[in-house]
Motif scaffolding. Structure first.
Motif, PDB file in Angstrom:
ATOM      1  N   ARG A 137       0.838  -1.202   0.000  1.00 43.08           N
ATOM      2  CA  ARG A 137       0.000   0.000   0.000  1.00 43.08           C
ATOM      3  C   ARG A 137       0.868   1.246   0.000  1.00 43.08           C
ATOM      4  O   ARG A 137       2.047   1.219   0.335  1.00 43.08           O
ATOM      5  CB  ARG A 137      -0.916   0.024   1.223  1.00 43.08           C
ATOM      6  N   SER A 141       2.663  -1.577  16.177  1.00 45.22           N
ATOM      7  CA  SER A 141       2.054  -0.757  15.130  1.00 45.22           C
ATOM      8  C   SER A 141       0.533  -0.692  15.258  1.00 45.22           C
ATOM      9  O   SER A 141      -0.081  -1.432  16.023  1.00 45.22           O
ATOM     10  CB  SER A 141       2.421  -1.315  13.759  1.00 45.22           C
ATOM     11  N   GLY A 142      -0.053   0.198  14.442  1.00 43.91           N
ATOM     12  CA  GLY A 142      -1.512   0.283  14.362  1.00 43.91           C
ATOM     13  C   GLY A 142      -1.983  -0.743  13.347  1.00 43.91           C
ATOM     14  O   GLY A 142      -1.303  -1.739  13.114  1.00 43.91           O
ATOM     15  N   GLU A 196      -0.095   9.941   8.827  1.00 47.11           N
ATOM     16  CA  GLU A 196       1.089   9.147   9.179  1.00 47.11           C
ATOM     17  C   GLU A 196       1.270   9.064  10.692  1.00 47.11           C
ATOM     18  O   GLU A 196       1.196  10.074  11.388  1.00 47.11           O
ATOM     19  CB  GLU A 196       2.332   9.783   8.523  1.00 47.11           C
ATOM     20  N   HIS A 197       1.473   7.842  11.176  1.00 47.04           N
ATOM     21  CA  HIS A 197       1.642   7.569  12.610  1.00 47.04           C
ATOM     22  C   HIS A 197       0.409   8.009  13.412  1.00 47.04           C
ATOM     23  O   HIS A 197       0.522   8.401  14.565  1.00 47.04           O
ATOM     24  CB  HIS A 197       2.914   8.241  13.155  1.00 47.04           C
ATOM     25  N   MET A 247      -3.101  -0.008  10.012  1.00 46.04           N
ATOM     26  CA  MET A 247      -3.294   0.511   8.658  1.00 46.04           C
ATOM     27  C   MET A 247      -2.937  -0.489   7.558  1.00 46.04           C
ATOM     28  O   MET A 247      -3.720  -0.713   6.641  1.00 46.04           O
ATOM     29  CB  MET A 247      -2.446   1.777   8.459  1.00 46.04           C
ATOM     30  N   ASP A 248      -1.739  -1.063   7.657  1.00 43.91           N
ATOM     31  CA  ASP A 248      -1.208  -1.818   6.520  1.00 43.91           C
ATOM     32  C   ASP A 248      -2.015  -3.079   6.243  1.00 43.91           C
ATOM     33  O   ASP A 248      -2.340  -3.393   5.100  1.00 43.91           O
ATOM     34  CB  ASP A 248       0.252  -2.191   6.776  1.00 43.91           C
ATOM     35  N   TYR A 297      10.554   3.632  15.627  1.00 38.48           N
ATOM     36  CA  TYR A 297       9.085   3.567  15.520  1.00 38.48           C
ATOM     37  C   TYR A 297       8.470   3.360  16.904  1.00 38.48           C
ATOM     38  O   TYR A 297       7.570   4.091  17.323  1.00 38.48           O
ATOM     39  CB  TYR A 297       8.700   2.412  14.584  1.00 38.48           C
ATOM     40  N   ASP A 299      -2.448   5.861  13.159  1.00 41.67           N
ATOM     41  CA  ASP A 299      -3.259   4.651  13.410  1.00 41.67           C
ATOM     42  C   ASP A 299      -3.121   4.128  14.836  1.00 41.67           C
ATOM     43  O   ASP A 299      -4.117   3.863  15.508  1.00 41.67           O
ATOM     44  CB  ASP A 299      -3.003   3.549  12.365  1.00 41.67           C
ATOM     45  N   SER A 324       4.808  -1.395   2.822  1.00 40.37           N
ATOM     46  CA  SER A 324       4.155  -2.493   3.549  1.00 40.37           C
ATOM     47  C   SER A 324       4.332  -3.872   2.952  1.00 40.37           C
ATOM     48  O   SER A 324       3.379  -4.651   2.868  1.00 40.37           O
ATOM     49  CB  SER A 324       2.654  -2.224   3.676  1.00 40.37           C
ATOM     50  N   LYS A 365      12.718  -2.789   9.311  1.00 42.42           N
ATOM     51  CA  LYS A 365      11.898  -2.995  10.488  1.00 42.42           C
ATOM     52  C   LYS A 365      12.571  -3.897  11.511  1.00 42.42           C
ATOM     53  O   LYS A 365      12.216  -3.904  12.678  1.00 42.42           O
ATOM     54  CB  LYS A 365      10.569  -3.628  10.085  1.00 42.42           C
ATOM     55  N   GLY A 414       4.487   6.229   4.856  1.00 36.58           N
ATOM     56  CA  GLY A 414       4.817   5.092   5.700  1.00 36.58           C
ATOM     57  C   GLY A 414       5.532   5.529   6.960  1.00 36.58           C
ATOM     58  O   GLY A 414       5.462   6.696   7.358  1.00 36.58           O
ATOM     59  N   ALA A 415       6.248   4.585   7.547  1.00 36.07           N
ATOM     60  CA  ALA A 415       6.863   4.844   8.851  1.00 36.07           C
ATOM     61  C   ALA A 415       7.926   5.937   8.796  1.00 36.07           C
ATOM     62  O   ALA A 415       8.193   6.604   9.787  1.00 36.07           O
ATOM     63  CB  ALA A 415       7.469   3.555   9.385  1.00 36.07           C
ATOM     64  N   ASP A 433       0.515  -8.593  14.185  1.00 39.50           N
ATOM     65  CA  ASP A 433       1.771  -7.936  13.875  1.00 39.50           C
ATOM     66  C   ASP A 433       2.647  -7.781  15.122  1.00 39.50           C
ATOM     67  O   ASP A 433       3.867  -7.684  15.030  1.00 39.50           O
ATOM     68  CB  ASP A 433       1.454  -6.555  13.279  1.00 39.50           C
ATOM     69  N   GLY A 448       8.553   1.303   3.094  1.00 36.49           N
ATOM     70  CA  GLY A 448       7.357   2.031   3.535  1.00 36.49           C
ATOM     71  C   GLY A 448       6.143   1.713   2.691  1.00 36.49           C
ATOM     72  O   GLY A 448       5.135   2.409   2.753  1.00 36.49           O
ATOM     73  N   MET A 466       6.453  -5.369  16.575  1.00 41.19           N
ATOM     74  CA  MET A 466       6.079  -4.009  16.202  1.00 41.19           C
ATOM     75  C   MET A 466       4.860  -3.608  17.021  1.00 41.19           C
ATOM     76  O   MET A 466       3.900  -4.352  17.110  1.00 41.19           O
ATOM     77  CB  MET A 466       5.698  -3.938  14.718  1.00 41.19           C
TER      78      MET A 466
HETATM   79  P1  NG1 Z   1       5.254   0.895   7.287  1.00 41.16           P
HETATM   80  O1  NG1 Z   1       5.455   2.023   6.401  1.00 41.16           O
HETATM   81  O2  NG1 Z   1       4.711  -0.288   6.594  1.00 41.16           O
HETATM   82  O3  NG1 Z   1       6.439   0.586   8.088  1.00 41.16           O
HETATM   83  C1  NG1 Z   1       4.226   1.600   9.683  1.00 41.16           C
HETATM   84  C2  NG1 Z   1       3.140   0.843  10.444  1.00 41.16           C
HETATM   85  C3  NG1 Z   1       1.745   1.452  10.192  1.00 41.16           C
HETATM   86  C4  NG1 Z   1       1.752   2.943  10.438  1.00 41.16           C
HETATM   87  C5  NG1 Z   1       2.912   3.593   9.637  1.00 41.16           C
HETATM   88  C6  NG1 Z   1       3.051   5.068   9.886  1.00 41.16           C
HETATM   89  C7  NG1 Z   1       3.853  -1.514  10.535  1.00 41.16           C
HETATM   90  C8  NG1 Z   1       3.671  -2.878  10.011  1.00 41.16           C
HETATM   91  N1  NG1 Z   1       3.107  -0.549  10.026  1.00 41.16           N
HETATM   92  O4  NG1 Z   1       4.063   1.370   8.318  1.00 41.16           O
HETATM   93  O5  NG1 Z   1       0.796   0.795  11.000  1.00 41.16           O
HETATM   94  O6  NG1 Z   1       1.853   3.245  11.789  1.00 41.16           O
HETATM   95  O7  NG1 Z   1       4.166   2.990   9.949  1.00 41.16           O
HETATM   96  O8  NG1 Z   1       1.920   5.759   9.500  1.00 41.16           O
HETATM   97  O9  NG1 Z   1       4.628  -1.308  11.426  1.00 41.16           O
END
Ligand code: NG1
Length: 466
Positions: free
Chosen positions: A46, A190-191, A52-53, A193-194, A246, A55, A149, A238, A413-414, A183, A147, A188
């Motif tokens: 995606r 993370s939120g 950004e950041h 989104m991806d 992150y 989620d 995904s 990552k 992305g991140a 995830d 970035g 991670m």
């Molecule tokens: P990417 O760009 O895929 O590393 C990461 C997080 C998202 C979101 C974005 C920033 C993962 C898998 N995904 O995306 O959930 O927080 O950063 O908007 O870590």
């Protein structure tokens, strides 16, 4: 000349490339495992257009699925073992047994994405019983650590393969929730989104996605614009530093909502669990939230002691229980302290930009491309200055996009490397690609890569091809 050729190749040869990938993956499957009945599933990467950041803070995002994806050819196994191989032999294959709690491989092992999908599904069903093993061959063309995904596409494709082989289905929105949670298996915080966009993406549209719970709204891109994505070639790995940076941002946001709740919150308001809760329950909207951030938080970095004093807790508690990721990782005080105010300001202003973008793009105003482009530019400035997730190369690419005449340009992305996304006038892709090539890739000695820039149209989400 070469640049233009690669643009034409992108446009004309997508179907042929897909055919070749399919033939190649099935051939690898037959030589690695056996010629037998298989299913084929895919899950796209995606590009996030804005948000950004946000989620993991409970605020929405606005991504679209892309034509680059993870393709999996899978066949049933008679036992409860999952075996996997990659069409690229340097990605070493492996196998593991399906069990209630699957032990991860070492950090950074790509097989962990398959384990994470499997574990997520088992946690959802509450049992591994009756789950049949499978063999799979993976072919991905989402650029890695960019970035875009690739990791979420991989996890989602693995889940689709497990579902297809086992003849099971899960409602796509529920699957998005399950995959977003899974995830955390790879460390991670993370939120969602991806995983959500990889599963729920709609051809021709981008989506506004809200979280907790996941809800989507279709958003129409300006008809006078195209989307160009440029890879900085700086790897946002990552498994390495980008993961720590992150996770640090997630902790700074956690400190922010705790401090804001304590210092400027409404008496009796429920304890927030993320910035969104504070925003929704203790502020009167975006202006009020931004004012409260300005007055309640200090500009300098917060030490653990400052956090402890402000919250009225011991330093030990602050260090171990406050400076903590969702996955339970303690973040030590960084040099210069935790940057709480800037991070909160970014999240709230970015959330407002997502709301404004949705209203704008789905409304009937003139000059949508210019207005959305401006919001993208503001988003980049906020990511660069307040969230500090940009780098010299991403800034240079954004400037190259603007100099070429984009409506809007930003990192996507991140951050910490990876790609930029540009909203450009429709049909002007080749011209932009050439200009950005000259402004960024040539001086950075990066013209050796076959594909640095991609013109993407919104693609369909994951599923079984046959
Ligand atoms: P990417 O760009 O895929 O590393 C990461 C997080 C998202 C979101 C974005 C920033 C993962 C898998 N995904 O995306 O959930 O927080 O950063 O908007 O870590």
């Amino acid at each position: 000349m070469e640049v233009l050729l690669s643009v034409n190749a992108q446009a004309a040869d997508v179907a042929e490339e897909a055919r070749q990938r399919l033939i190649n993956s099935i051939t690898v499957y037959e030589t690695t495992f056996a010629p037998e009945e298989v299913v084929v599933v895919r899950a796209p990467g995606r590009v996030n257009l804005i948000g950004e950041h946000t989620d993991y803070n409970g605020f929405p995002v606005m991504p679209m699925a892309i034509s680059r994806d993870m393709l999996i050819v899978a066949g049933a196994s008679k036992d409860n073992v999952i075996s996997f191989a990659n069409v690229i032999p340097s990605f070493q294959g492996g196998s593991f047994t399906i069990e209630r709690n699957i032990p991860p491989y070492q950090g950074g092992d790509w097989g962990n994405y398959i384990k994470s999908a499997t574990q997520g599904l088992i946690d959802f069903w509450g049992t591994e019983e009756g789950l049949q093993g499978l063999k799979m061959v993976i072919d991905g063309n989402v650029p890695l650590a960019s970035g875009l995904s690739s990791s979420a596409a991989f996890t989602v494709a693995a889940a689709e393969a497990i579902l297809a082989i086992n003849g099971r289905t899960i409602d796509p929105v529920v699957l998005a929730e399950v995959m977003a949670k899974s995830d955390h298996y790879v460390g991670m915080a993370s939120g969602g989104m991806d995983q959500s966009i990889s599963i729920l993406g709609q051809a021709g549209k981008c989506l506004k996605i809200d979280f907790y719970p996941i809800r989507t709204k279709l958003v129409t891109l300006p008809k006078e614009a195209d989307i160009l994505v440029c890879h900085s070639r700086v790897k946002a790995a990552k498994a390495g530093n980008a993961r720590v940076a992150y996770n640090m941002r997630t902790v700074e946001c956690r400190i922010a909502y705790m401090l804001l709740h304590k210092l400027a919150g409404k008496a009796g308001a429920k304890e927030p669990t993320m910035l969104y809760d504070w925003f929704a329950n203790e502020t009167e909207g975006f202006d009020d939230a931004l004012n409260k951030i300005e007055t309640a938080l200090v500009d300098e970095g917060y030490t653990v002691k400052m956090i402890a004093d402000a919250l009225g807790v011991s330093e030990e508690y602050a260090a171990k229980e406050v400076c903590l990721t969702k996955t339970g990782e303690v973040m030590p005080e960084p040099q210069g302290g935790f940057q709480v105010k800037k991070r909160a300001r970014h999240v709230i202003s970015e959330a407002r930009r997502v709301e404004d973008s949705t209203a704008l793009l789905n409304g009937d105003s003139e000059n949508k491309a210019e207005a959305f482009g401006l919001l993208m530019d503001q988003s980049h400035a906020s990511c660069r200055d307040d969230y500090e997730i940009s780098c010299e190369e991403l800034n240079a690419l954004v400037e190259a996009g603007k100099a070429a005449g984009s409506y809007g340009s930003r990192l996507t992305g991140a951050g910490f490397g990876g790609c930029t996304v540009h909203l450009i006038p429709k049909g002007k892709g080749p011209e932009f690609i050439k200009k950005i090539h000259e402004a960024y890739y040539l001086p950075h000695d990066l013209d050796g890569y076959a594909d640095n820039q991609y013109l993407f149209a919104p693609a369909q989400g994951a599923g079984k091809l046959f």
